[in-house]
Design an enzyme around this catalytic site. Sequence first.
Site, PDB file in Angstrom:
ATOM      1  N   LYS A  22      82.325 -61.163  -8.257  1.00 34.16           N
ATOM      2  CA  LYS A  22      83.374 -60.796  -9.221  1.00 34.16           C
ATOM      3  C   LYS A  22      82.760 -60.069 -10.418  1.00 34.16           C
ATOM      4  CE  LYS A  22      84.806 -63.930 -12.360  1.00 34.16           C
ATOM      5  NZ  LYS A  22      84.700 -63.485 -13.761  1.00 34.16           N
ATOM      6  N   ASN A  23      81.679 -60.611 -10.968  1.00 34.24           N
ATOM      7  CA  ASN A  23      81.147 -60.054 -12.209  1.00 34.24           C
ATOM      8  C   ASN A  23      80.357 -58.767 -12.002  1.00 34.24           C
ATOM      9  OD1 ASN A  23      82.425 -62.076 -13.499  1.00 34.24           O
ATOM     10  ND2 ASN A  23      80.605 -63.291 -13.932  1.00 34.24           N
ATOM     11  N   ARG A  99      89.939 -60.245 -19.981  1.00 34.57           N
ATOM     12  CA  ARG A  99      89.016 -59.797 -21.018  1.00 34.57           C
ATOM     13  C   ARG A  99      88.062 -58.739 -20.493  1.00 34.57           C
ATOM     14  NH1 ARG A  99      87.411 -62.379 -24.663  1.00 34.57           N
ATOM     15  NH2 ARG A  99      85.345 -61.522 -24.441  1.00 34.57           N
ATOM     16  N   CYS A 123      88.982 -66.888 -25.569  1.00 30.60           N
ATOM     17  CA  CYS A 123      89.488 -67.500 -24.329  1.00 30.60           C
ATOM     18  C   CYS A 123      89.122 -68.983 -24.405  1.00 30.60           C
ATOM     19  CB  CYS A 123      88.880 -66.823 -23.101  1.00 30.60           C
ATOM     20  SG  CYS A 123      87.215 -67.368 -22.755  1.00 30.60           S
ATOM     21  N   ARG A 128      84.369 -65.426 -28.045  1.00 35.36           N
ATOM     22  CA  ARG A 128      83.985 -64.239 -27.268  1.00 35.36           C
ATOM     23  C   ARG A 128      84.088 -62.923 -28.077  1.00 35.36           C
ATOM     24  NH1 ARG A 128      84.919 -65.603 -21.659  1.00 35.36           N
ATOM     25  NH2 ARG A 128      83.478 -63.935 -21.143  1.00 35.36           N
ATOM     26  N   PRO A 129      83.386 -62.810 -29.196  1.00 39.87           N
ATOM     27  CA  PRO A 129      83.473 -61.574 -29.992  1.00 39.87           C
ATOM     28  C   PRO A 129      82.923 -60.371 -29.218  1.00 39.87           C
ATOM     29  CG  PRO A 129      81.639 -62.914 -30.718  1.00 39.87           C
ATOM     30  CD  PRO A 129      82.396 -63.748 -29.732  1.00 39.87           C
ATOM     31  N   ILE A 130      83.221 -59.164 -29.695  1.00 33.14           N
ATOM     32  CA  ILE A 130      82.673 -57.958 -29.043  1.00 33.14           C
ATOM     33  C   ILE A 130      81.885 -57.120 -30.046  1.00 33.14           C
ATOM     34  CG2 ILE A 130      84.468 -57.847 -27.252  1.00 33.14           C
ATOM     35  CD1 ILE A 130      85.642 -55.461 -28.966  1.00 33.14           C
ATOM     36  N   ASP A 131      81.420 -57.756 -31.119  1.00 33.10           N
ATOM     37  CA  ASP A 131      80.685 -57.009 -32.157  1.00 33.10           C
ATOM     38  C   ASP A 131      79.468 -56.287 -31.595  1.00 33.10           C
ATOM     39  OD1 ASP A 131      79.849 -59.744 -31.783  1.00 33.10           O
ATOM     40  OD2 ASP A 131      78.413 -59.420 -33.402  1.00 33.10           O
ATOM     41  N   LEU A 132      78.790 -56.893 -30.627  1.00 31.40           N
ATOM     42  CA  LEU A 132      77.566 -56.260 -30.088  1.00 31.40           C
ATOM     43  C   LEU A 132      77.907 -55.036 -29.239  1.00 31.40           C
ATOM     44  CD1 LEU A 132      75.519 -59.438 -29.167  1.00 31.40           C
ATOM     45  CD2 LEU A 132      75.391 -58.041 -31.251  1.00 31.40           C
ATOM     46  N   ASP A 313      77.402 -69.984 -16.031  1.00 29.61           N
ATOM     47  CA  ASP A 313      78.509 -70.032 -15.074  1.00 29.61           C
ATOM     48  C   ASP A 313      78.303 -71.086 -13.989  1.00 29.61           C
ATOM     49  OD1 ASP A 313      79.261 -66.460 -15.046  1.00 29.61           O
ATOM     50  OD2 ASP A 313      79.618 -68.052 -16.501  1.00 29.61           O
ATOM     51  N   ILE A 335      75.063 -71.001 -24.362  1.00 28.43           N
ATOM     52  CA  ILE A 335      75.687 -69.672 -24.401  1.00 28.43           C
ATOM     53  C   ILE A 335      77.064 -69.695 -25.046  1.00 28.43           C
ATOM     54  CG2 ILE A 335      76.403 -67.677 -23.013  1.00 28.43           C
ATOM     55  CD1 ILE A 335      73.411 -68.116 -22.804  1.00 28.43           C
ATOM     56  N   ARG A 405      91.034 -66.372  -9.851  1.00 29.03           N
ATOM     57  CA  ARG A 405      90.373 -65.249 -10.537  1.00 29.03           C
ATOM     58  C   ARG A 405      88.961 -65.040 -10.016  1.00 29.03           C
ATOM     59  NH1 ARG A 405      89.601 -66.204 -16.137  1.00 29.03           N
ATOM     60  NH2 ARG A 405      88.749 -64.107 -15.959  1.00 29.03           N
TER      61      ARG A 405
END
Length: 427
Positions: A22-23, A99, A123, A128-132, A313, A335, A405
């Site tokens: 999936k990933n 996401r 979530c 789960r920020p996206i700053d990076l 995971d 994590i 999912r």
Amino acid sequence: MDQIVIRGGQRLKGRIPISGAKNAALTLLPCALLTDEPLTLRNLPRLADVDGFGHLLNQLGCSTTIEGSRPEDFGRVMTARATTLTSTVAPYDIVRKMRASILVLGPLLARAGEATVSLPGGCAIGNRPIDLHLKALEAFGAEIELASGYVKAVAPGGRLAGGKFTFPVVSVGATENAVMAAVLAKGTCVLENAAREPEIVDLCNCLVAMGAHIEGIGTETLTIEGVDRLHGATYRVMADRIEAGSYACAAVITEGDVELVGAKASEMEATLAALREAGATVEETKAGIRVAMSGRAQPITLSTAPYPGFATDMQAQFMAMATLGTGASLFTETIFENRYMHVPELARMGCDIQVKGRTAVVRGVDKLIGAPVMATDLRASMSLIIAGLAAEGQTEVNRVYHLDRGYERLEEKLQAVGADIERISAG
Ligand code: EPZ
């Protein structure tokens, strides 16, 4: 909403086919946006998130065609083609449900010189920020603004210049977005402390097959020399190392003997080491990996870390496995800040788990009792399935849309190795 009902106590014996990852699929699909030629992906898993990503690509003007499957693959063949983009906007109502949609940001910026993507929001497992993601793109020359819940990114002059960015924290998604943005830049982009997960290697290998110039694949330093255009390719999605590890935990807790067909040991060494620490027999076979167990799991001590460390995971699944083990096992989740939501549900089945901040102590009990439980997130729901397979009596897992999912044909795969499991459709 569908429910999965398990009557525990069956030892799992036989072969479990492992689907495409999936990933990996979720970062390979947006690569189709980087060229006007067709990208054909093989071994694509039949998962809700993959279908959802195909829908998002369609919204952007990228056609997607399912072409059946090949005998040597478990998944489908899909061809995606973005001859021209009809939109560079990923809307809130799509992004909030999946996401991984944020992974169109880099490719849209590279192909069209602009992108407007809804902030994904948090979530169940963390905020789960996206700053990076944004800092890496800015380092390559992008101009980013945040307005009304959207990220608006623009490449001045329509093309990223190139540059260098060192990740302060290893981030899989930010590395993926940055690599996909960099492949069409005017200059060279360097990423340091980049994520090294096998799914990143799959992404880089697919981009190279499309004509990208990437050095350092599989290491923490990626050097991407931008090219003017990419061409189409046919690429086979790697096997899902997390699905494989999940079924390995099911084999151990049921004292079974299964062969994970298609799994690659070299991509899951930390998982295999943890299984051996628990006392399982783990050996590579021609077709994949055999995992066998007799007796109760030995105590394990696991701390999640970026690859090649023990995967976050896999944490919930190993915790479920440890609940029937001997002695006390110790887990540390480094994590995500809220990845123990499976604990109260497992406790309903008689598990003895104490959580204190980022650590959890699991004391093995002699038996688990089946119960109605609630899935809260993808990997937590798998931990409930694993516990249910070994519990006395019946376990009903609710909200199985979480499972759908990330686990293709779960009940079929488990039925085929002897599990007493069925899906009850709630209409
Ligand atoms: C990917 O999520 C996976 N999802 C996750 O799998 C996996 O748990 C995670 O990597 C870690 O391996 C997909 O590949 C679709 P990160 P991602 O960016 O990319 C922080 C599953 O169960 N961070 O590596 O979102 C973040 O908060 C899912 O299949 C920032 O601070 O994970 C976290 O603490 C769940 N800023 C850490 O980094 C950022 O801009 C690692 O996150 C990005 C991340």
